[in-house]
Enzyme design. Structure first.
Site, PDB file in Angstrom:
ATOM      1  N   CYS A  56     -77.680  65.489 -23.244  1.00 27.82           N
ATOM      2  CA  CYS A  56     -76.830  64.708 -24.155  1.00 27.82           C
ATOM      3  C   CYS A  56     -77.418  63.306 -24.237  1.00 27.82           C
ATOM      4  O   CYS A  56     -78.613  63.115 -23.983  1.00 27.82           O
ATOM      5  CB  CYS A  56     -75.368  64.716 -23.702  1.00 27.82           C
TER       6      CYS A  56
ATOM      7  N   ARG B 293     -71.073  64.891 -21.251  1.00 24.91           N
ATOM      8  CA  ARG B 293     -71.168  66.269 -21.734  1.00 24.91           C
ATOM      9  C   ARG B 293     -72.152  67.118 -20.939  1.00 24.91           C
ATOM     10  O   ARG B 293     -71.792  68.205 -20.458  1.00 24.91           O
ATOM     11  CB  ARG B 293     -71.561  66.276 -23.226  1.00 24.91           C
TER      12      ARG B 293
ATOM     13  N   ASP C 149     -69.064  63.484 -28.811  1.00 25.27           N
ATOM     14  CA  ASP C 149     -69.213  62.545 -27.696  1.00 25.27           C
ATOM     15  C   ASP C 149     -67.819  62.043 -27.304  1.00 25.27           C
ATOM     16  O   ASP C 149     -67.151  61.382 -28.088  1.00 25.27           O
ATOM     17  CB  ASP C 149     -70.096  61.384 -28.169  1.00 25.27           C
TER      18      ASP C 149
HETATM   19  P1  4NP Z   1     -72.696  61.629 -22.945  1.00 23.78           P
HETATM   20  O1  4NP Z   1     -71.675  60.475 -23.343  1.00 23.78           O
HETATM   21  O2  4NP Z   1     -73.870  61.504 -23.896  1.00 23.78           O
HETATM   22  O3  4NP Z   1     -71.916  62.866 -23.174  1.00 23.78           O
HETATM   23  O4  4NP Z   1     -73.062  61.395 -21.509  1.00 23.78           O
HETATM   24  C1  4NP Z   1     -72.052  59.140 -23.446  1.00 23.78           C
HETATM   25  C2  4NP Z   1     -72.059  58.345 -22.333  1.00 23.78           C
HETATM   26  C3  4NP Z   1     -72.395  57.005 -22.443  1.00 23.78           C
HETATM   27  C4  4NP Z   1     -72.724  56.479 -23.667  1.00 23.78           C
HETATM   28  C5  4NP Z   1     -72.730  57.279 -24.781  1.00 23.78           C
HETATM   29  C6  4NP Z   1     -72.394  58.611 -24.678  1.00 23.78           C
HETATM   30  N1  4NP Z   1     -73.039  55.121 -23.781  1.00 23.78           N
HETATM   31  O5  4NP Z   1     -73.272  54.661 -24.906  1.00 23.78           O
HETATM   32  O6  4NP Z   1     -73.097  54.400 -22.767  1.00 23.78           O
END
Ligand code: 4NP
Length: 156
Positions: free
Chosen positions: A7, A13, A123
């Protein structure tokens, strides 16, 4: 078989996809390795988001052992299959692919549940707990389908 879940941050995720699939693989006694990574480096070294830890724990799944890392080009050599959670993770990795063989390893995880529809795992980072529950349910179903498909392929 080595499978990588990817991800953006590798804290919400893909840690759920990673933990879910690894547990199902282990429960079947299969000697397969599962890992996860993020296309971004913002959270490298951190454990999973507490909201992902909680939704996993509510289903008797412990993902606290995981540590976020960034996706690297060498992962194309290391893994047989690489699953993107959304279309942005997918295109980021496609851009890093060195050749057609690398590209063919990359798939959208929800195409396991909904073949050819190119659906994405939303997300949940900026939302509430319900978003994490939805993500868990989507990934639980997708990892069931993926495991069934791979076991069938292995036995044929
Ligand atoms: P992930 O979610 O891609 O599912 O781990 C996110 C976690 C952090 C961020 C964006 C998406 N961020 O911008 O810090």
């Amino acid at each position: 078989m080595k499978i990588l879940m990817v991800c953006l941050g590798n804290i919400c995720r893909s840690p759920l996809a990673h933990g879910l699939l690894q547990k199902k693989v282990d429960d079947r006694g299969l000697d397969w390795y599962v890992d996860s990574a993020g296309t971004g480096a913002y959270h490298v070294g951190e454990g999973p988001d507490p909201r992902s830890v909680d939704v996993a724990a509510a289903h008797d799944l412990d993902i606290r052992y995981q540590k976020a890392r960034q996706f690297i080009v060498d992962d194309f050599d290391e893994y047989d299959l690489i699953f993107a959670m959304d279309s942005s993770n997918y295109s980021n990795m496609m851009q890093l692919a060195r050749n057609e063989e690398d590209q063919q390893k990359i798939h959208l995880i929800l195409n396991e549940s909904y073949p050819g529809e190119n659906r994405t795992v939303p997300d949940p980072y900026y939302g509430g707990d319900q978003g994490f529950k939805n993500v868990y349910d989507m990934l639980d179903e997708a990892t069931n389908k993926l495991l069934e498909r791979l076991v069938r392929a292995k036995n044929n």
